[in-house]
Design a protein around this motif. Structure first.
Motif, PDB file in Angstrom:
ATOM      1  N   LEU A 101      -9.403  21.670 -12.664  1.00 26.40           N
ATOM      2  CA  LEU A 101      -8.526  22.601 -13.377  1.00 26.40           C
ATOM      3  C   LEU A 101      -9.251  23.922 -13.641  1.00 26.40           C
ATOM      4  O   LEU A 101      -8.684  25.006 -13.432  1.00 26.40           O
ATOM      5  N   LEU A 102     -10.484  23.851 -14.092  1.00 27.03           N
ATOM      6  CA  LEU A 102     -11.241  25.072 -14.369  1.00 27.03           C
ATOM      7  C   LEU A 102     -11.461  25.886 -13.092  1.00 27.03           C
ATOM      8  O   LEU A 102     -11.310  27.118 -13.089  1.00 27.03           O
ATOM      9  N   ASP A 103     -11.796  25.200 -12.004  1.00 27.28           N
ATOM     10  CA  ASP A 103     -12.004  25.904 -10.734  1.00 27.28           C
ATOM     11  C   ASP A 103     -10.701  26.492 -10.214  1.00 27.28           C
ATOM     12  O   ASP A 103     -10.676  27.601  -9.667  1.00 27.28           O
ATOM     13  N   ALA A 104      -9.598  25.755 -10.373  1.00 24.56           N
ATOM     14  CA  ALA A 104      -8.304  26.246  -9.898  1.00 24.56           C
ATOM     15  C   ALA A 104      -7.858  27.470 -10.677  1.00 24.56           C
ATOM     16  O   ALA A 104      -7.328  28.430 -10.101  1.00 24.56           O
ATOM     17  N   VAL A 105      -8.050  27.451 -11.993  1.00 26.26           N
ATOM     18  CA  VAL A 105      -7.691  28.602 -12.818  1.00 26.26           C
ATOM     19  C   VAL A 105      -8.482  29.830 -12.376  1.00 26.26           C
ATOM     20  O   VAL A 105      -7.933  30.932 -12.241  1.00 26.26           O
ATOM     21  N   ASP A 106      -9.772  29.648 -12.123  1.00 30.89           N
ATOM     22  CA  ASP A 106     -10.587  30.767 -11.648  1.00 30.89           C
ATOM     23  C   ASP A 106     -10.065  31.287 -10.310  1.00 30.89           C
ATOM     24  O   ASP A 106      -9.978  32.504 -10.093  1.00 30.89           O
ATOM     25  N   ALA A 107      -9.708  30.363  -9.414  1.00 27.42           N
ATOM     26  CA  ALA A 107      -9.241  30.774  -8.099  1.00 27.42           C
ATOM     27  C   ALA A 107      -7.898  31.505  -8.191  1.00 27.42           C
ATOM     28  O   ALA A 107      -7.697  32.538  -7.542  1.00 27.42           O
ATOM     29  N   LEU A 108      -6.994  30.991  -9.018  1.00 27.76           N
ATOM     30  CA  LEU A 108      -5.672  31.608  -9.136  1.00 27.76           C
ATOM     31  C   LEU A 108      -5.750  32.971  -9.800  1.00 27.76           C
ATOM     32  O   LEU A 108      -5.057  33.909  -9.397  1.00 27.76           O
ATOM     33  N   SER A 138      -7.529  35.484  -7.197  1.00 24.69           N
ATOM     34  CA  SER A 138      -6.948  35.802  -5.896  1.00 24.69           C
ATOM     35  C   SER A 138      -5.702  36.665  -5.988  1.00 24.69           C
ATOM     36  O   SER A 138      -5.320  37.315  -5.022  1.00 24.69           O
ATOM     37  N   GLY A 139      -5.040  36.649  -7.146  1.00 23.27           N
ATOM     38  CA  GLY A 139      -3.805  37.416  -7.273  1.00 23.27           C
ATOM     39  C   GLY A 139      -2.619  36.628  -6.748  1.00 23.27           C
ATOM     40  O   GLY A 139      -2.759  35.711  -5.952  1.00 23.27           O
ATOM     41  N   PRO A 140      -1.418  36.977  -7.154  1.00 24.03           N
ATOM     42  CA  PRO A 140      -0.232  36.196  -6.813  1.00 24.03           C
ATOM     43  C   PRO A 140       0.071  36.153  -5.322  1.00 24.03           C
ATOM     44  O   PRO A 140       0.562  35.159  -4.824  1.00 24.03           O
ATOM     45  N   GLU A 141      -0.216  37.217  -4.582  1.00 25.18           N
ATOM     46  CA  GLU A 141       0.102  37.207  -3.164  1.00 25.18           C
ATOM     47  C   GLU A 141      -0.822  36.269  -2.400  1.00 25.18           C
ATOM     48  O   GLU A 141      -0.382  35.478  -1.567  1.00 25.18           O
ATOM     49  N   ALA A 142      -2.109  36.310  -2.707  1.00 24.18           N
ATOM     50  CA  ALA A 142      -3.062  35.477  -1.986  1.00 24.18           C
ATOM     51  C   ALA A 142      -2.928  34.012  -2.350  1.00 24.18           C
ATOM     52  O   ALA A 142      -3.292  33.139  -1.571  1.00 24.18           O
ATOM     53  N   SER A 143      -2.431  33.715  -3.533  1.00 20.65           N
ATOM     54  CA  SER A 143      -2.382  32.326  -3.972  1.00 20.65           C
ATOM     55  C   SER A 143      -1.118  31.609  -3.525  1.00 20.65           C
ATOM     56  O   SER A 143      -0.922  30.449  -3.841  1.00 20.65           O
ATOM     57  N   GLY A 144      -0.232  32.275  -2.772  1.00 18.98           N
ATOM     58  CA  GLY A 144       0.976  31.626  -2.297  1.00 18.98           C
ATOM     59  C   GLY A 144       2.052  31.617  -3.363  1.00 18.98           C
ATOM     60  O   GLY A 144       2.043  32.414  -4.297  1.00 18.98           O
ATOM     61  N   ALA A 145       3.024  30.695  -3.222  1.00 22.54           N
ATOM     62  CA  ALA A 145       4.135  30.626  -4.172  1.00 22.54           C
ATOM     63  C   ALA A 145       3.617  30.321  -5.562  1.00 22.54           C
ATOM     64  O   ALA A 145       2.712  29.505  -5.738  1.00 22.54           O
ATOM     65  N   THR A 166      -9.172  20.354  -6.727  1.00 25.17           N
ATOM     66  CA  THR A 166      -9.027  21.810  -6.914  1.00 25.17           C
ATOM     67  C   THR A 166      -8.015  22.366  -5.939  1.00 25.17           C
ATOM     68  O   THR A 166      -7.155  23.188  -6.284  1.00 25.17           O
ATOM     69  N   ALA A 167      -8.103  21.926  -4.683  1.00 22.08           N
ATOM     70  CA  ALA A 167      -7.164  22.405  -3.674  1.00 22.08           C
ATOM     71  C   ALA A 167      -5.735  21.928  -3.975  1.00 22.08           C
ATOM     72  O   ALA A 167      -4.776  22.637  -3.660  1.00 22.08           O
ATOM     73  N   CYS A 168      -5.604  20.750  -4.575  1.00 18.74           N
ATOM     74  CA  CYS A 168      -4.264  20.296  -4.971  1.00 18.74           C
ATOM     75  C   CYS A 168      -3.668  21.211  -6.043  1.00 18.74           C
ATOM     76  O   CYS A 168      -2.448  21.478  -6.053  1.00 18.74           O
ATOM     77  N   LEU A 169      -4.506  21.705  -6.957  1.00 15.80           N
ATOM     78  CA  LEU A 169      -4.042  22.548  -8.051  1.00 15.80           C
ATOM     79  C   LEU A 169      -3.911  24.019  -7.657  1.00 15.80           C
ATOM     80  O   LEU A 169      -3.190  24.772  -8.324  1.00 15.80           O
ATOM     81  N   SER A 170      -4.600  24.421  -6.607  1.00 17.38           N
ATOM     82  CA  SER A 170      -4.551  25.841  -6.193  1.00 17.38           C
ATOM     83  C   SER A 170      -4.456  25.909  -4.676  1.00 17.38           C
ATOM     84  O   SER A 170      -5.384  26.352  -3.998  1.00 17.38           O
TER      85      SER A 170
END
Length: 457
Positions: A263-270, A273-280, A451-455
C-alpha cells in the motif's frame, strides 16, 4: 490502542544482515506483532508515519482527499484518495488487498487459574487449527488486550494492550519413559494435555491479579481479556546460505506485512506518476481481518460488515450515492492474500504433481474449482498481469483432487461485494506450526506483486 504494558525479553536478536531489506522488514514486523491487536497497532504505526490519518467508525469521515485508516478490534482498513484527479467519478473502483492478522495459538481461558501435583498452571483453549505438537516444550510469552474499568470510555470499558516477552509459560511433554508408544503417533487431548505451567510455587496469583499488577490497575478493574500465547524465538534467517526465514505467525503476518508495504509503495507510485501515467483512476485499499482462523463469522471478521461498510463509506464521503457504491464494486478487484503451501520435500506425494510450488519461486495463484478459493479467469488474469508488471515469476497452486482444500477470506469477500476476486499467497512450509518457514526472497517478490495489484500500469 497503545502498547500499554510490555515486559521485554532478555534474549539476543538474531543477525539479520544476511537477509535483504524486505526479509529483514518482515522479521521486524512479525516480532512486533505477537497478537492481532499488536499487528494492527504496528500497521497503524507504519501508516501514520507515512501520513495516514486514523478515523473512528463512530465519527463522520472527512470529505477531502487523503490517506486514511480505520480499525475494528484486531482488524484494519486503509486507503488513499489523495492521488485522484479532481474530476474522478464517485464510482471510482477499488483495488483491494485483503489478508488477516490472527494465527492459530493457545488462548487464556476466562477462568484460567489451576494447579495439579504442586504445579501452577493456566487453563487455555485452542484457537484455530494449530499443529498442537509444535507448541510443546517451547518458551511462551503472553500478549493481547485487556478490558479495564474506565468510566470515561464507551461502555465504561477501556482496552489496554499487554505483552510479556518473557518465558512465563511452557507446555511440558511427557517423557518417553512414561509412554513408549509416543513415537508411534502422538495423540494430544486439548483438554488434558495442553495446560501450560507457569510456576511450581503452589501460591501463584490469580491471572486477573497478575494482569492488574502488569497494567498498574486495581484487580477489580480487570474485567475481561483476549490474551494468547506466543513463541518467544525471534524471527531470523535459516539455512546454509541464509536463503530461508524462520518465524512464528507467517500465516498470515507474511501478508499483513506485504500488504502494508505494498500500500505504501502503491501510494508513492500513484502520487508520483500522475493520473495519466497511472491509467484509469482507482482507489488502493488494504484490509486485514481478525478471526480468519476460526471461520471469520465475527463482528470484525471477513464475513462481517467491516469491508462492505468501509468501502461504502469511502464512496459516500466522496459525495457518491448508493448507486455509485454499487458501480464502484462492480469495477473493483479484490486480491485475497494468504500464505500458500510449498511442496514439502518429505511429503511430495501429498501435493498435486502438476502444481508443485517452490520456496523462493515467486507468488502463488490459488485455484479450486469447488469455490474454496475465489479465483476465476478474470481475477487470475489480473494477478498474472500484476506479476508480469512486477517482473516476478508466478506459480499456480491446486490441491490434490482426492484431498480437501482449505479456504480464505476470498470467497466470502466475493460474495459480500460482488467484486472480481482472486486468491493468492506466498509459499511456505510448516503452516499452522508455532514456527513456520518461508523463502528469504519471497517477501520481496510478494510485496512487488501486491504493489502492482494496487497500482496497475
Amino acid at each position: 490502542m497503545s502498547d500499554d504494558a510490555h515486559r521485554p525479553a532478555t534474549s539476543t536478536a538474531p543477525d539479520l544482515r544476511g537477509l535483504d531489506a524486505r526479509a529483514r522488514e518482515l522479521c521486524a514486523f512479525v516480532d512486533a506483532s505477537p497478537s492481532p491487536y499488536h499487528a494492527t497497532a504496528e500497521v497503524t504505526r507504519r501508516l501514520e508515519g507515512a501520513g495516514f490519518r486514523v478515523l473512528e467508525e463512530t465519527e463522520a469521515w472527512p470529505t477531502e482527499p487523503g490517506h486514511h485508516l480505520v480499525r475494528r478490534g484486531g482488524s484494519l482498513a486503509a486507503w488513499s484518495t489523495a492521488h485522484l484527479p479532481a474530476d474522478a467519478p464517485a464510482a471510482t473502483p477499488f483495488r483491494v488487498v485483503g489478508g488477516h492478522t490472527d494465527s492459530p495459538n493457545l488462548r487464556v481461558s476466562p477462568s484460567p487459574d489451576a494447579s495439579s501435583a504442586g504445579w501452577d498452571q493456566l487453563v487455555v483453549e485452542v484457537y484455530g487449527g494449530p499443529l498442537l505438537n509444535s507448541w510443546l516444550d517451547r518458551d511462551l510469552g503472553l500478549s493481547g488486550r485487556v478490558a479495564v474499568r474506565d468510566a470515561s470510555s464507551p461502555f465504561g470499558v477501556a482496552e489496554r494492550l499487554v505483552r510479556v516477552d518473557e518465558a512465563v509459560l511452557r507446555v511440558p511433554q511427557l517423557a518417553i519413559h512414561l509412554d513408549r508408544s509416543t513415537n508411534d503417533g502422538l495423540a494430544l487431548n486439548p483438554q488434558r494435555h495442553l495446560t501450560p505451567i507457569w510456576g511450581a510455587t503452589g501460591a501463584a496469583p490469580t491471572f486477573d491479579a497478575w494482569l492488574a499488577e502488569l497494567l498498574d490497575v486495581a484487580p477489580t478493574d480487570v474485567l475481561a481479556w483476549d490474551v494468547m500465547t506466543h513463541d518467544l524465538t525471534p524471527s531470523g534467517p535459516l539455512g546454509r546460505e541464509a536463503d530461508l526465514v524462520a518465524a512464528p505467525r507467517l500465516d498470515n503476518l507474511g501478508t499483513s506485512y506485504a500488504g502494508t508495504a505494498a500500500l505504501l509503495d502503491a501510494v508513492d507510485a500513484l502520487e508520483g506518476s500522475g493520473p495519466e501515467a497511472s491509467g484509469a483512476p482507482h482507489i488502493p485499499f488494504l484490509v486485514l481481518f481478525d478471526h480468519e482462523e476460526i471461520g471469520s463469522t465475527t463482528s470484525s471478521g471477513g464475513d462481517s460488515t467491516f469491508l462492505p461498510a468501509v468501502l461504502e463509506r469511502v464512496v459516500l464521503a466522496r459525495g457518491g450515492s448508493r448507486e455509485d457504491h454499487l458501480r464502484a464494486l462492480a469495477g473493483s478487484l479484490i486480491v485475497s492474500a494468504d500464505m500458500a503451501h510449498a511442496t514439502h520435500p518429505n511429503y511430495a506425494d501429498l501435493h498435486e504433481p502438476n502444481h508443485r510450488i517452490e520456496i523462493n519461486g515467486g507468488p502463488v495463484l490459488k485455484v479450486n474449482s469447488r469455490g474454496r478459493y475465489a479465483s476465476d479467469a478474470p481475477g487470475s488474469g489480473a494477478f498474472a498481469l500484476a506479476c508480469e508488471q512486477a517482473r516476478v515469476p508466478m506459480q499456480v497452486f491446486r490441491s490434490r483432487g482426492d484431498m480437501p482444500c482449505g479456504s480464505t477470506i476470498g470467497p466470502m469477500s466475493a460474495a459480500l461485494t460482488g467484486a472480481t476476486t482472486v486468491d493468492v499467497g506466498a509459499p511456505m512450509l510448516s503452516m499452522h506450526s508455532a514456527r513456520e518457514l518461508t523463502g528469504a526472497k519471497d517477501p520481496g517478490m510478494y510485496v512487488a506483486a501486491l504493489t502492482a495489484c494496487l497500482s496497475p500500469r
